[in-house]
Design a protein around this motif. Sequence first.
Motif, PDB file in Angstrom:
ATOM      1  N   GLY A 209       5.162  -4.991  -4.336  1.00  0.00           N
ATOM      2  CA  GLY A 209       3.610  -5.123  -3.657  1.00  0.00           C
ATOM      3  C   GLY A 209       4.026  -3.579  -2.697  1.00  0.00           C
ATOM      4  N   LEU A 210       3.002  -3.729  -1.749  1.00  0.00           N
ATOM      5  CA  LEU A 210       2.841  -3.247  -1.296  1.00  0.00           C
ATOM      6  C   LEU A 210       3.556  -3.167   0.121  1.00  0.00           C
ATOM      7  N   TYR A 211       4.212  -1.541   0.696  1.00  0.00           N
ATOM      8  CA  TYR A 211       4.796  -2.378   1.669  1.00  0.00           C
ATOM      9  C   TYR A 211       4.447  -1.473   2.681  1.00  0.00           C
ATOM     10  N   LEU A 212       3.384  -1.887   3.808  1.00  0.00           N
ATOM     11  CA  LEU A 212       3.184  -0.985   5.175  1.00  0.00           C
ATOM     12  C   LEU A 212       3.659  -1.294   6.259  1.00  0.00           C
ATOM     13  N   CYS A 213       4.469  -0.184   6.736  1.00  0.00           N
ATOM     14  CA  CYS A 213       4.669  -0.092   8.393  1.00  0.00           C
ATOM     15  C   CYS A 213       3.871   0.072   9.091  1.00  0.00           C
ATOM     16  N   ALA A 214       3.513  -0.772  10.000  1.00  0.00           N
ATOM     17  CA  ALA A 214       2.568  -0.531  11.501  1.00  0.00           C
ATOM     18  C   ALA A 214       3.192  -0.089  12.531  1.00  0.00           C
ATOM     19  N   GLY A 215       2.839   0.629  13.985  1.00  0.00           N
ATOM     20  CA  GLY A 215       2.929   0.740  14.929  1.00  0.00           C
ATOM     21  C   GLY A 215       2.443   0.316  15.867  1.00  0.00           C
ATOM     22  N   ALA A 216       3.062   0.461  17.160  1.00  0.00           N
ATOM     23  CA  ALA A 216       2.322  -0.821  18.707  1.00  0.00           C
ATOM     24  C   ALA A 216       2.929   0.977  19.663  1.00  0.00           C
TER      25      ALA A 216
ATOM     26  N   SER B 260       6.196   2.249  20.574  1.00  0.00           N
ATOM     27  CA  SER B 260       6.928   0.784  21.531  1.00  0.00           C
ATOM     28  C   SER B 260       6.936  -0.768  20.602  1.00  0.00           C
ATOM     29  N   SER B 261       6.512  -0.082  19.650  1.00  0.00           N
ATOM     30  CA  SER B 261       7.576  -1.300  18.512  1.00  0.00           C
ATOM     31  C   SER B 261       6.856  -0.936  17.099  1.00  0.00           C
ATOM     32  N   LEU B 262       7.518  -1.203  15.729  1.00  0.00           N
ATOM     33  CA  LEU B 262       6.668  -0.955  14.570  1.00  0.00           C
ATOM     34  C   LEU B 262       7.074  -1.754  13.747  1.00  0.00           C
ATOM     35  N   GLN B 263       6.133  -2.501  13.005  1.00  0.00           N
ATOM     36  CA  GLN B 263       6.411  -3.581  12.358  1.00  0.00           C
ATOM     37  C   GLN B 263       6.184  -3.657  10.274  1.00  0.00           C
ATOM     38  N   TRP B 264       7.012  -4.243  10.176  1.00  0.00           N
ATOM     39  CA  TRP B 264       7.127  -3.542   8.641  1.00  0.00           C
ATOM     40  C   TRP B 264       6.287  -4.711   7.956  1.00  0.00           C
ATOM     41  N   TYR B 265       5.371  -4.656   7.307  1.00  0.00           N
ATOM     42  CA  TYR B 265       4.652  -5.953   6.017  1.00  0.00           C
ATOM     43  C   TYR B 265       4.088  -5.494   5.097  1.00  0.00           C
ATOM     44  N   ARG B 266       4.304  -6.203   4.206  1.00  0.00           N
ATOM     45  CA  ARG B 266       4.035  -6.566   2.617  1.00  0.00           C
ATOM     46  C   ARG B 266       3.149  -7.469   2.205  1.00  0.00           C
ATOM     47  N   GLN B 267       1.841  -6.471   0.948  1.00  0.00           N
ATOM     48  CA  GLN B 267       0.757  -7.157   0.944  1.00  0.00           C
ATOM     49  C   GLN B 267       0.856  -7.159  -0.697  1.00  0.00           C
ATOM     50  N   GLU B 268       0.288  -8.539  -0.829  1.00  0.00           N
ATOM     51  CA  GLU B 268      -0.491  -8.404  -2.743  1.00  0.00           C
ATOM     52  C   GLU B 268      -1.253  -8.343  -3.133  1.00  0.00           C
ATOM     53  N   PRO B 269      -1.894  -7.574  -3.953  1.00  0.00           N
ATOM     54  CA  PRO B 269      -3.355  -8.226  -4.591  1.00  0.00           C
ATOM     55  C   PRO B 269      -3.684  -9.805  -4.106  1.00  0.00           C
ATOM     56  N   GLY B 270      -4.745  -8.909  -3.409  1.00  0.00           N
ATOM     57  CA  GLY B 270      -5.976 -10.168  -3.024  1.00  0.00           C
ATOM     58  C   GLY B 270      -5.536 -11.035  -1.811  1.00  0.00           C
ATOM     59  N   GLU B 271      -4.663 -10.330  -1.306  1.00  0.00           N
ATOM     60  CA  GLU B 271      -4.230 -11.193   0.219  1.00  0.00           C
ATOM     61  C   GLU B 271      -4.331 -10.576   0.652  1.00  0.00           C
TER      62      GLU B 271
ATOM     63  N   LEU C  93      -2.736  -2.261  15.867  1.00  0.00           N
ATOM     64  CA  LEU C  93      -1.520  -1.388  15.453  1.00  0.00           C
ATOM     65  C   LEU C  93      -2.101  -0.462  14.508  1.00  0.00           C
ATOM     66  N   ILE C  94      -1.536   0.458  14.660  1.00  0.00           N
ATOM     67  CA  ILE C  94      -1.993   1.104  13.909  1.00  0.00           C
ATOM     68  C   ILE C  94      -0.717   1.219  12.337  1.00  0.00           C
ATOM     69  N   PHE C  95      -1.658   1.300  11.364  1.00  0.00           N
ATOM     70  CA  PHE C  95      -0.831   0.784   9.730  1.00  0.00           C
ATOM     71  C   PHE C  95      -1.040   2.638   8.876  1.00  0.00           C
ATOM     72  N   GLY C  96       0.394   2.631   8.190  1.00  0.00           N
ATOM     73  CA  GLY C  96       0.073   3.568   7.549  1.00  0.00           C
ATOM     74  C   GLY C  96      -0.323   3.498   6.364  1.00  0.00           C
ATOM     75  N   LYS C  97      -0.637   3.890   5.100  1.00  0.00           N
ATOM     76  CA  LYS C  97      -1.444   3.989   3.687  1.00  0.00           C
ATOM     77  C   LYS C  97      -0.333   2.587   3.221  1.00  0.00           C
ATOM     78  N   GLY C  98       0.778   2.764   3.494  1.00  0.00           N
ATOM     79  CA  GLY C  98       1.067   1.985   2.576  1.00  0.00           C
ATOM     80  C   GLY C  98       2.317   2.827   1.404  1.00  0.00           C
ATOM     81  N   THR C  99       3.661   2.243   0.605  1.00  0.00           N
ATOM     82  CA  THR C  99       4.083   2.071  -0.441  1.00  0.00           C
ATOM     83  C   THR C  99       4.217   1.335  -1.195  1.00  0.00           C
ATOM     84  N   LYS C 100       3.861   1.587  -2.680  1.00  0.00           N
ATOM     85  CA  LYS C 100       3.279   0.828  -3.359  1.00  0.00           C
ATOM     86  C   LYS C 100       3.817   0.393  -4.355  1.00  0.00           C
ATOM     87  N   LEU C 101       5.094  -0.588  -4.294  1.00  0.00           N
ATOM     88  CA  LEU C 101       6.791  -0.996  -5.440  1.00  0.00           C
ATOM     89  C   LEU C 101       6.084  -1.164  -6.793  1.00  0.00           C
ATOM     90  N   SER C 102       6.727  -0.993  -7.478  1.00  0.00           N
ATOM     91  CA  SER C 102       6.729  -0.948  -8.877  1.00  0.00           C
ATOM     92  C   SER C 102       8.053  -1.888  -9.315  1.00  0.00           C
TER      93      SER C 102
END
Lengths: 112, 115
Positions: free
Chosen positions: A85-92, A30-41, A100-109
């Motif tokens: 950071g770690l970029y996560l996609c998540a679908g509803a 129904s929708s898809l969200q993108w999140y960014r996650q930093e270590p410890g947050e 939400l269902i999250f992917g495992k993420g892409t760790k970008l440096s």
Amino acid sequence: TQLLEQSPQFLSIQEGENLTVYCNSSSVFSSLQWYRQEPGEGPVLLVTVVTGGEVKKLKRLTFQFGDARKDSSLHITAAQPGDTGLYLCAGAESGSQGNLIFGKGTKLSVKP
Amino acid sequence: GAGVSQTPSNKVTEKGKYVELRCDPISGHTALYWYRQSLGQGPEFLIYFQGTGAADDSGLPNDRFFAVRPEGSVSTLKIQRTERGDSAVYLCASSLQGTYNSPLHFGNGTRLTVT
């Protein structure tokens, strides 16, 4: 349970380069969200896409939702070290109430 | 305003012990979620509250896990007889409405280590 596959899993690039991260599923969301996650947050929302074919831009970040609402991409132009950071996609799922269902993420440096 | 607050930030416990993890959501948010994130993985859904009631607890792995939200605000995730496999970061999130396009606001998580 629907799965979201993210690729690549890891990405290491130089400052100034462009990159694209992919999020794919065999199921419709129904929708898809993108999140960014930093270590410890916790993850922080970047964007929500709802309509098939939708494109949203957030400064140097461009998000696209596939026409069939099964896949999405995140494109970063002229990457900067602050994009690391770690970029996560998540679908509803259809009919879901926000869980939400999250992917495992892409760790970008991004190296200076 | 204040974001989602989780306490403690770190918890180390011995195998077999009982633990409680607390989440203070953003004021006025009716929906509250618990997720679990293992190393190298994305968050995995555990349970969702709309107000005081658990609207969806399908993600709880087994009956050792239980969560409450008695007054529709603060929530506590309870884990009985902890096992080493329970070690992970437990994330709490809240949203204003709990609909499919309502963004989740995450806390920084509680890192649980079971020795």
